[in-house]
Design an enzyme around this catalytic site. Structure first.
Site, mmCIF file in Angstrom:
data_model
loop_
_atom_site.group_PDB
_atom_site.id
_atom_site.type_symbol
_atom_site.label_atom_id
_atom_site.label_comp_id
_atom_site.label_asym_id
_atom_site.label_seq_id
_atom_site.Cartn_x
_atom_site.Cartn_y
_atom_site.Cartn_z
ATOM 1 N N GLY A 33 0.819 -1.219 0.000
ATOM 2 C CA GLY A 33 0.000 0.000 0.000
ATOM 3 C C GLY A 33 0.843 1.254 0.000
ATOM 4 N N ARG A 36 0.736 5.740 -2.058
ATOM 5 C CA ARG A 36 0.436 7.088 -1.559
ATOM 6 C C ARG A 36 0.449 7.026 -0.017
ATOM 7 N NH1 ARG A 36 -6.188 7.807 -2.336
ATOM 8 N NH2 ARG A 36 -6.702 6.807 -0.357
ATOM 9 N N ASP A 89 -1.784 -6.677 -5.275
ATOM 10 C CA ASP A 89 -3.057 -6.686 -4.550
ATOM 11 C C ASP A 89 -2.880 -7.573 -3.326
ATOM 12 O OD1 ASP A 89 -5.585 -7.090 -3.558
ATOM 13 O OD2 ASP A 89 -6.511 -7.572 -5.491
ATOM 14 N N ASN A 116 1.073 -2.523 5.324
ATOM 15 C CA ASN A 116 0.516 -1.177 5.496
ATOM 16 C C ASN A 116 -0.801 -0.959 4.749
ATOM 17 O OD1 ASN A 116 0.754 1.929 5.870
ATOM 18 N ND2 ASN A 116 0.735 1.648 3.645
ATOM 19 N N SER A 168 -4.651 0.396 14.152
ATOM 20 C CA SER A 168 -5.263 1.729 14.253
ATOM 21 C C SER A 168 -5.773 1.911 15.664
ATOM 22 C CB SER A 168 -6.443 1.840 13.281
ATOM 23 O OG SER A 168 -7.197 3.002 13.550
ATOM 24 N N TYR A 181 -14.388 -1.396 9.686
ATOM 25 C CA TYR A 181 -12.976 -0.991 9.803
ATOM 26 C C TYR A 181 -12.451 -1.243 11.216
ATOM 27 C CZ TYR A 181 -8.822 2.035 9.631
ATOM 28 O OH TYR A 181 -7.543 2.530 9.687
ATOM 29 N N LYS A 185 -9.370 -3.760 12.278
ATOM 30 C CA LYS A 185 -8.119 -3.320 12.912
ATOM 31 C C LYS A 185 -7.920 -3.993 14.273
ATOM 32 C CE LYS A 185 -6.501 -0.761 9.632
ATOM 33 N NZ LYS A 185 -5.230 -1.105 8.954
ATOM 34 N N ILE A 214 -4.278 10.642 11.111
ATOM 35 C CA ILE A 214 -3.044 11.049 10.437
ATOM 36 C C ILE A 214 -3.439 11.723 9.123
ATOM 37 C CG2 ILE A 214 -0.808 10.277 9.557
ATOM 38 C CD1 ILE A 214 -1.260 9.760 12.600
HETATM 39 N N1 LIG Z 1 -4.633 7.917 7.932
HETATM 40 C C1 LIG Z 1 -5.007 7.587 9.144
HETATM 41 O O1 LIG Z 1 -5.479 8.434 9.922
HETATM 42 C C2 LIG Z 1 -4.866 6.180 9.647
HETATM 43 C C3 LIG Z 1 -5.164 5.938 10.992
HETATM 44 C C4 LIG Z 1 -5.017 4.659 11.491
HETATM 45 C C5 LIG Z 1 -4.576 3.635 10.685
HETATM 46 N N2 LIG Z 1 -4.304 3.891 9.379
HETATM 47 C C6 LIG Z 1 -3.845 2.749 8.577
HETATM 48 O O2 LIG Z 1 -2.575 3.044 8.019
HETATM 49 C C7 LIG Z 1 -2.440 2.410 6.746
HETATM 50 C C8 LIG Z 1 -2.087 3.454 5.686
HETATM 51 O O3 LIG Z 1 -3.096 4.460 5.696
HETATM 52 P P1 LIG Z 1 -3.065 5.750 4.776
HETATM 53 O O4 LIG Z 1 -3.743 6.821 5.533
HETATM 54 O O5 LIG Z 1 -1.700 5.976 4.240
HETATM 55 O O6 LIG Z 1 -4.057 5.277 3.617
HETATM 56 P P2 LIG Z 1 -4.210 5.745 2.101
HETATM 57 O O7 LIG Z 1 -5.646 5.480 1.771
HETATM 58 O O8 LIG Z 1 -3.665 7.097 1.861
HETATM 59 O O9 LIG Z 1 -3.288 4.684 1.348
HETATM 60 C C9 LIG Z 1 -3.606 3.329 1.357
HETATM 61 C C10 LIG Z 1 -2.942 2.676 0.165
HETATM 62 O O10 LIG Z 1 -3.313 1.283 0.190
HETATM 63 C C11 LIG Z 1 -3.585 0.885 -1.133
HETATM 64 N N3 LIG Z 1 -4.437 -0.282 -1.177
HETATM 65 C C12 LIG Z 1 -5.768 -0.354 -0.949
HETATM 66 N N4 LIG Z 1 -6.209 -1.611 -1.174
HETATM 67 C C13 LIG Z 1 -5.128 -2.338 -1.543
HETATM 68 C C14 LIG Z 1 -4.922 -3.684 -1.932
HETATM 69 N N5 LIG Z 1 -5.953 -4.552 -2.005
HETATM 70 N N6 LIG Z 1 -3.665 -4.096 -2.229
HETATM 71 C C15 LIG Z 1 -2.639 -3.224 -2.200
HETATM 72 N N7 LIG Z 1 -2.767 -1.931 -1.872
HETATM 73 C C16 LIG Z 1 -4.004 -1.496 -1.547
HETATM 74 C C17 LIG Z 1 -4.232 2.104 -1.779
HETATM 75 O O11 LIG Z 1 -4.169 2.038 -3.205
HETATM 76 C C18 LIG Z 1 -3.424 3.247 -1.185
HETATM 77 O O12 LIG Z 1 -2.319 3.565 -1.989
HETATM 78 C C19 LIG Z 1 -3.780 1.709 6.490
HETATM 79 O O13 LIG Z 1 -3.686 0.349 6.896
HETATM 80 C C20 LIG Z 1 -4.740 2.455 7.392
HETATM 81 O O14 LIG Z 1 -5.860 1.683 7.749
HETATM 82 C C21 LIG Z 1 -4.449 5.132 8.842
#
Ligand SMILES: NC(=O)c1ccc[n+]([C@@H]2O[C@H](COP(=O)([O-])OP(=O)(O)OC[C@H]3O[C@@H](n4cnc5c(N)ncnc54)[C@H](O)[C@@H]3O)[C@@H](O)[C@H]2O)c1
Length: 276
Positions: A33, A36, A89, A116, A168, A181, A185, A214
């Site tokens: 992931g 981005r 994927d 991630n 999370s 979600y 998590k 975040i």
């Molecule tokens: N942003 C937050 O506030 C936050 C908080 C707690 C946990 N998280 C966790 O941190 C991690 C990263 O979050 P983020 O904010 O950078 O998310 P984001 O949505 O910006 O990026 C997630 C990435 O995962 C990719 N993705 C989605 N499905 C996929 C798949 N089947 N195979 C491969 N890639 C896939 C997407 O294309 C994207 O590039 C995630 O697991 C999210 O749940 C984020």
């Protein structure tokens, strides 16, 4: 504290963290992931510290472009690692094997694995569709299992390794309209403990990180809606959103030798919001 905390609505502090782990240079990581958000930043900051990285993302074009951009930005950084971006994927076990093969072929070793990738669906509990539930668990939970399996199988052959799973604050707090979600998590958090217990005898450490709000695309809606931002910040004792680089601080520690006796842990990076 920098200007960055007062010049944007979420008061996000994106200034770099000083923590450096020189022992990581020359090692190889896979980050899923990474097209981005936090994954992309993790790859860039690890490469900045000399780590070679393979990033995999569902969006292979975005991943390849991100790898190119990171490579260009680090061109003048002495000792920077190399970055490869490929489509992957995480719901497909074979995609994880392909990521490992890419790392081994390009860099000759694989030492660290970051599960991630994640999706963040929203629905009232009674409206969660079977498809939405299946996708959420498939990416957020199954993806962690499959990535962990690929990593652990390889780490067993080389005497150890490190896995970090992205959980999370939602694993321990019940935010409304996020039941799928939140529960996914919670599964990641407990899976991490199970993996740590089972893989520990093979010198494979497994930990999770529990971010709060975040500043990424995943939470862009919070930044864009003043009322939502107020509500969100009222659950954050530090009263600001986190920056991806602040999550990287915890990740770098967990990957480093400074954490060599840390396994089965979940590190919150949430401004204290797990307590509210
Ligand atoms: N942003 C937050 O506030 C936050 C908080 C707690 C946990 N998280 C966790 O941190 C991690 C990263 O979050 P983020 O904010 O950078 O998310 P984001 O949505 O910006 O990026 C997630 C990435 O995962 C990719 N993705 C989605 N499905 C996929 C798949 N089947 N195979 C491969 N890639 C896939 C997407 O294309 C994207 O590039 C995630 O697991 C999210 O749940 C984020």
């Amino acid at each position: 504290m920098t200007d960055a905390t007062t010049s944007n609505p979420g008061r996000v502090d994106t200034s770099p963290l000083p923590a450096l782990y020189p022992e990581l240079a020359g090692r190889t990581v896979v980050v899923t992931g990474a097209g981005r958000g936090m994954g992309a930043l993790f790859v860039e900051e690890l490469a900045r510290q000399g780590v070679n990285a393979v990033g995999g993302d569902l969006d292979g074009d975005a991943m390849a472009a991100v790898a190119e951009q990171i490579t260009a930005r680090l061109a003048d950084v002495e000792g920077a690692g190399r970055v490869i971006g490929v489509g992957a994927d995480v719901t497909d076990p074979a995609a994880h094997d392909a990521l490992a093969a890419t790392a081994l072929e390009a860099f000759g070793r694989l030492d660290m694995w970051v599960n991630n990738a994640g999706v963040f669906p929203q629905a009232d509990f009674t409206d969660i569709s079977p498809q939405q539930l299946a996708t959420t668990y498939s990416v957020n939970v199954n993806g962690v299992v499959y990535g962990g399996q690929t990593a652990a199988r390889h780490f067993r052959t080389v005497g150890g390794g490190v896995i970090v799973n992205m959980a999370s604050v939602a694993a321990v707090r019940a935010r409304v309209t996020r039941a799928a979600y939140n529960s996914s998590k919670a599964a990641v958090k407990h899976l991490t403990t199970c993996m740590a217990v089972e893989l520990g005898p093979d010198d494979i450490r497994v930990n999770s990180i529990a971010p709060g709000f975040i500043d990424t695309e995943m939470t862009r809606w919070v930044q864009e809606d003043a009322a939502a931002l107020d509500r969100a910040l009222s659950t954050v004792p530090l009263r600001r959103l986190g920056a991806p680089v602040e999550v990287f601080g915890a990740l770098a520690f967990l990957l480093s030798d400074s954490a060599r006796y840390v396994t089965g842990a979940s590190i919150p990076v949430d401004g204290g919001s797990q307590h509210v």
